[in-house]
Design an enzyme around this catalytic site. Structure first.
Site, PDB file in Angstrom:
ATOM      1  N   HIS A 139     -10.691  -8.117  -3.653  1.00 48.67           N
ATOM      2  CA  HIS A 139      -9.943  -7.674  -2.471  1.00 48.67           C
ATOM      3  C   HIS A 139      -8.441  -7.631  -2.781  1.00 48.67           C
ATOM      4  O   HIS A 139      -7.774  -6.622  -2.521  1.00 48.67           O
ATOM      5  CB  HIS A 139     -10.230  -8.643  -1.310  1.00 48.67           C
ATOM      6  CG  HIS A 139      -9.570  -8.277  -0.032  1.00 48.67           C
ATOM      7  ND1 HIS A 139     -10.257  -7.687   1.005  1.00 48.67           N
ATOM      8  CD2 HIS A 139      -8.292  -8.424   0.395  1.00 48.67           C
ATOM      9  CE1 HIS A 139      -9.425  -7.485   2.016  1.00 48.67           C
ATOM     10  NE2 HIS A 139      -8.219  -7.927   1.671  1.00 48.67           N
ATOM     11  N   GLU A 140      -7.939  -8.697  -3.367  1.00 49.24           N
ATOM     12  CA  GLU A 140      -6.507  -8.763  -3.673  1.00 49.24           C
ATOM     13  C   GLU A 140      -6.117  -7.808  -4.802  1.00 49.24           C
ATOM     14  O   GLU A 140      -5.016  -7.248  -4.792  1.00 49.24           O
ATOM     15  CB  GLU A 140      -6.093 -10.195  -4.002  1.00 49.24           C
ATOM     16  CG  GLU A 140      -6.261 -11.159  -2.840  1.00 49.24           C
ATOM     17  CD  GLU A 140      -5.577 -10.708  -1.558  1.00 49.24           C
ATOM     18  OE1 GLU A 140      -4.471 -10.141  -1.628  1.00 49.24           O
ATOM     19  OE2 GLU A 140      -6.148 -10.929  -0.472  1.00 49.24           O
ATOM     20  N   HIS A 147      -5.499  -4.459  -3.388  1.00 54.54           N
ATOM     21  CA  HIS A 147      -4.143  -4.389  -2.828  1.00 54.54           C
ATOM     22  C   HIS A 147      -3.118  -4.159  -3.944  1.00 54.54           C
ATOM     23  O   HIS A 147      -2.184  -3.368  -3.786  1.00 54.54           O
ATOM     24  CB  HIS A 147      -3.791  -5.666  -2.079  1.00 54.54           C
ATOM     25  CG  HIS A 147      -4.493  -5.828  -0.772  1.00 54.54           C
ATOM     26  ND1 HIS A 147      -4.621  -4.822   0.158  1.00 54.54           N
ATOM     27  CD2 HIS A 147      -5.096  -6.911  -0.219  1.00 54.54           C
ATOM     28  CE1 HIS A 147      -5.264  -5.261   1.208  1.00 54.54           C
ATOM     29  NE2 HIS A 147      -5.569  -6.535   1.010  1.00 54.54           N
TER      30      HIS A 147
END
Length: 128
Positions: A7-8, A11
């Site tokens: 998820h990170e 980003h």
């Protein structure tokens, strides 16, 4: 743990590729949250089953929309109605952007194949 890191990293990919304005542009934030929720496995069947959330029709899309909305509301002081409007405006475009994968991966092994598919996306046409 893998889902959180993925998820990170999505980003981070968005930050490098699209030069996301995290603080002033809510559409950028919403788009990155939609992509991260969709591609990281946050809304996979096994994750949703563990949360006792079941659905058949458009469940993945609704999960992604809800997680993106909750994430935006958690990090920015913004009205819920305005956040929903922003998520709805960018949802279709951002949900269908699967970079750096060629498709939505459905597990760690599939993520490797999806990334390979993404890397080779132009190979056929380059040889013509």
């Amino acid at each position: 743990m893998n889902r959180v890191v993925t998820h990170e990293l999505i980003h981070a990919f968005d930050h490098c590729r699209a030069h996301v304005d995290w603080f002033d542009n809510f559409r950028h934030l919403a788009c990155s949250e939609i992509r991260a929720a969709s591609l990281s496995g946050d809304c996979s069947f096994s994750s949703e089953a563990a949360r006792l959330n079941f659905g058949l029709k458009q469940h993945h899309q609704e999960c992604v929309r809800g997680r993106a909305l909750r994430s935006i509301l958690a990090v920015r002081k913004i009205d819920t109605a305005e956040a929903e409007k922003i998520v709805d405006e960018v949802f279709d475009t951002c949900f269908n952007d699967h970079a750096p994968f060629g498709r939505i991966p459905h597990g760690a092994k599939d993520a490797k194949f999806a990334h390979r598919h993404y890397e080779n996306r132009d190979r056929y046409y380059a040889n013509l």
